[in-house]
Write an enzyme that holds these catalytic residues in place. Structure first.
Site, PDB file in Angstrom:
ATOM      1  N   ASP A   1     -25.071  55.740   0.500  1.00 12.60           N
ATOM      2  CA  ASP A   1     -25.363  55.077  -0.874  1.00 12.60           C
ATOM      3  C   ASP A   1     -24.573  55.914  -2.172  1.00 12.60           C
ATOM      4  OD1 ASP A   1     -26.757  53.861  -2.988  1.00 12.60           O
ATOM      5  OD2 ASP A   1     -29.122  54.319  -2.242  1.00 12.60           O
TER       6      ASP A   1
ATOM      7  N   ASP B   1     -29.863  45.397  -4.940  1.00 11.82           N
ATOM      8  CA  ASP B   1     -31.421  45.706  -4.941  1.00 11.82           C
ATOM      9  C   ASP B   1     -32.058  44.881  -5.462  1.00 11.82           C
ATOM     10  OD1 ASP B   1     -30.978  48.384  -4.075  1.00 11.82           O
ATOM     11  OD2 ASP B   1     -31.107  49.343  -5.646  1.00 11.82           O
TER      12      ASP B   1
END
Ligand code: DGJ
Length: 729
Positions: A476, A546
């Site tokens: 990430d 997301d």
């Protein structure tokens, strides 16, 4: 596939399967671009270089006014010597000038393609690729500008990059170095590009070129959620299946620029490369600098034709992971199920419930390390939080015993102020001495340009990977770079930090993959904030967004498909009401949309009712049935508009054209929205074959391609979907 040079006409031509790319050496040694488009037969099109002169267009001494660089299509234009357009390269010399010339010196045509040191680059076995290197000299310094072009026997994509070799007698500073330039004689094009933001990445936009500068860029130190490092110039009549379309795509994950200029004579110049705003490079005498690689591509078969080329090329020649042709394990990720609030027994329970439903891997997301129970601490402290997860090796072994693989989250490039790492190495943070720092999600950015930072991260991450059977990591990156300054570099090299950061990230990937070649890495950056072809060289899949709301995902995934294959798109079914949009849609719809990516779940599988559990079992079976086709087949968008309309449809067709899977979705219904008969014409089939549609009759390819199938009864209501599986004997 052939690269040739005619000594008589001084013309170079690059012939791929279906395209020709041509340029020539002009009288002053300047490289003139002649043609790029569908294949042509003749060896001499140098007449294209002849131009009518125009006022206020200077010409180099020794050339005529018709030969002015300002009215020419050029191959690689340099700053300050008579071409007033946006130029591709500027080299600053010790005498202060950045005027740069580019005059032909020599060239080579060879088999094979060398890797780019420290950078992602396309590859192929030596006999399947040819490379042309044209060396130009900057007569103001003696530095060499080497233009590289590689063509491949199974593709129309051309890989380009530029190398500067400082053959001058002094240090020079590279102030701009674009990876590729494409000049066009016309501005009758639409620019298509991918625009977005966090939780709404890569929506395709189409806009007519206007006179003047247009384009987009990132100055974030990563490619970013906002625009993607690729651009398409499409003829005005281009649709999904028809029309001439040109693409440029950068293999780079840092700050980049796409610059398109249409001039007063209706010519267009498009360029792609590192963003000069956050870049300069000091090149010592004798040293070399390589630009990132850019891919250029042409299709006469519309956007889907271009996408198919890009997908095949990225799969065959860019993604190097052994996973690229393998069905990925169906995963469940605990993030939306627990956020930071979990223990080892909760994770084990998730895995246990998931295993009963046919899910194959448990991914433990953020919060397992240091003292991290929220987003304000511990980044950089890559040691297991035993209070939360006990012994990681034991937990993984128990999960493996369930028949499940195990994956783990990292955010390697970041550091929290509240962390052991920050206490020991405050100087590892990107920051300007004496100045304030900017925070993002409470965190700061590590100076990845420093070798010792990369060493530390490698040892820390590799240590965890060695300690347990971890088969997947999610990498990430949850903020962008600010105060881009390294305390390890002298003042004159501070312009290098942003690029050196990217090189550091690539080096860390490289070192981890050297030790763990079978590790499946999923890229991520707050969703799809670093979804680019540079990353895909190291990771075969990237978390798309997301935003897991299936309605939103339609335009995100169809936009992403402009360049990137389905098998690279992380797509999961999540809980409803959706955590980002608070909307509820059916489990089936969520599953059908997620099927178009790597597939998995992002919800608490311990809390599902019987009906949803049954849906998961069915979706798992569907994934196993169709994933080979989705991963390996040719993808087409069926509807126009990249998913922006209420109805969207897409399909995958197998290489032998005997099988296809069509997905059709309706996002929102309204009375009498479409014609009473809504036909989807299925591209890419074999006209002569007869296809059986599972649960729906049998038709010839010609009927399905030209007349289509009527889907109006299957798409009633909001957020509905239908799959059509076509098979021929
Ligand atoms: C952003 C990612 O996109 C999410 O999936 C999740 O991993 C969080 N970061 C964790 O902090």
């Amino acid at each position: 596939m052939q690269i040739s040079f005619s000594r008589k006409t001084k013309m170079f031509r690059l012939d791929t399967q279906n395209s020709t790319y041509a340029m020539m050496i002009g009288h002053g040694g300047e490289l003139r671009h002649l043609y790029y488009g569908a294949s042509i037969a003749d060896d001499d099109i140098t007449a294209f270089a002849h131009r009518r002169d125009r006022a206020f267009s200077p010409y180099p001494e020794g050339l005529t006014s018709e030969e002015s660089l300002n009215i020419a299509c050029l191959e690689y234009s340099t700053f300050g010597n008579g071409d007033f357009h946006n130029t591709a390269a500027a080299l600053r010399k010790q005498n202060g000038t950045a005027v740069t010339s580019a005059v032909y010196k020599t060239h080579t045509i060879t088999k094979g393609k060398a890797p780019l040191p420290g950078l992602p680059a396309s590859f192929a076995p030596e006999k399947q690729v040819q490379t042309l290197e044209i060396t130009l000299t900057d007569t103001f310094s003696g530095a060499l500008i080497v233009l590289r072009y590689s063509i491949f026997d199974d593709s129309d994509v051309i890989a380009r990059s530029v190398k500067i070799v400082n053959k001058s007698k002094e240090t020079i500073r590279i102030e701009k170095l674009m990876s590729a330039q494409l000049d066009f004689d016309s501005m009758q094009y639409d620019m298509v590009y991918l625009q977005g933001k966090w939780a709404r990445e890569r929506h395709a936009m189409r806009t007519p070129l206007q006179p003047g500068m247009q384009g987009f860029r990132s100055a974030r130190g990563s490619s970013g959620h906002q625009y993607n490092p690729g651009v398409v110039l499409a003829s005005k009549n281009a649709t999904e299946q028809q029309g001439e379309v040109y693409g440029m795509l950068l293999l780079y994950s840092g700050s980049y620029a796409v610059e398109v200029e249409a001039d007063e004579y209706e010519s267009t110049r498009a360029m792609i490369g590192i963003n000069r705003e956050t870049f300069s490079w000091t090149l010592e005498k004798g040293a070399e600098f390589n630009s990132p690689e850019a891919l250029i591509m042409f299709s006469a078969n519309g956007f889907s034709g271009l996408s198919a080329q890009s997908h095949a090329f990225l799969t065959d020649h860019v993604i190097r992971s052994p996973w690229k042709h393998v069905k990925r394990p169906i995963l469940v990720n605990n993030w939306e199920a627990t956020y930071f609030d979990f223990t080892d027994s909760k994770i084990y329970d998730l895995a246990k419930s998931a295993s009963k439903l046919g899910i194959e891997m448990l991914v433990l997301d953020d919060g397992w390390f240091g003292e991290r129970n929220g987003d304000n601490s511990s980044l950089g402290d890559w040691f297991v939080n035993k209070k939360k997860v006990g012994d990681l090796g034991r937990l993984v072994a128990r999960i493996n015993k369930l028949g499940m693989k195990f994956g783990l989250w990292f955010e390697p490039e970041m550091i929290s102020e509240i962390s052991e790492l920050y206490k020991t190495h405050p100087e590892w943070v990107l920051s300007v001495p004496g100045g304030k720092r900017s925070l993002g999600r409470n965190q700061m950015v590590l100076d990845m340009s420093r070798g010792e930072v990369v060493d530390y991260l490698f040892e820390a991450i590799a240590g965890i990977l060695r300690s347990a059977n971890i088969e997947y990591i999610k990498w990430d990156m949850n903020r962008n770079l600010t105060e881009i300054h390294s305390s390890a570099l002298p003042p004159e090299q501070q312009g290098e930090v942003a690029h050196r950061y990217v090189l550091g990230v690539y080096e860390l990937h490289e070192r981890l993959l050297n030790e763990f070649p079978n590790l499946l890495i999923e890229g991520c950056s707050g969703g799809g904030g670093r979804f680019d072809a540079g990353m895909l060289y190291y990771v075969p899949q990237i978390w798309c967004s997301d935003d897991t709301d299936a309605i939103e995902r339609v335009s995100i995934q169809l936009g992403t498909s402009l360049f990137y294959p389905s098998a690279t798109m992380g797509a999961h079914v999540s809980v409803c009401p959706n955590h980002q949009t608070h909307r509820s849609v059916s489990f089936q719809f969520r599953g059908d949309v997620a099927l178009a990516g790597t597939f998995g779940y992002e919800l608490d599988v311990t809390r599902l009712d019987k009906e949803d559990q049954q849906m998961i079992r069915e979706q798992v079976a569907r994934y196993h049935k169709y994933n080979d086709l989705i991963r390996e087949g040719t993808f087409h968008r069926i509807t126009e508009g990249f998913g922006h309309g209420d109805i969207a449809a897409w399909c995958w067709v197998s290489a032998d054209r005997k099988e296809a899977l069509v997905t059709a979705v309706r996002k929102f219904d309204s009375p009498c929205a479409q014609s009473p008969v809504f036909r989807l014409r299925i591209p890419g089939l074999d006209a002569a074959r007869k296809y059986t549609i599972e649960n729906g009759g049998a038709f010839h390819g010609s009927t399905l391609m030209n007349a289509g199938i009527n889907v109006s009864n299957d798409l009633r209501g909001n957020a509905v979907s239908a799959l059509y599986h076509l098979k021929a004997k």
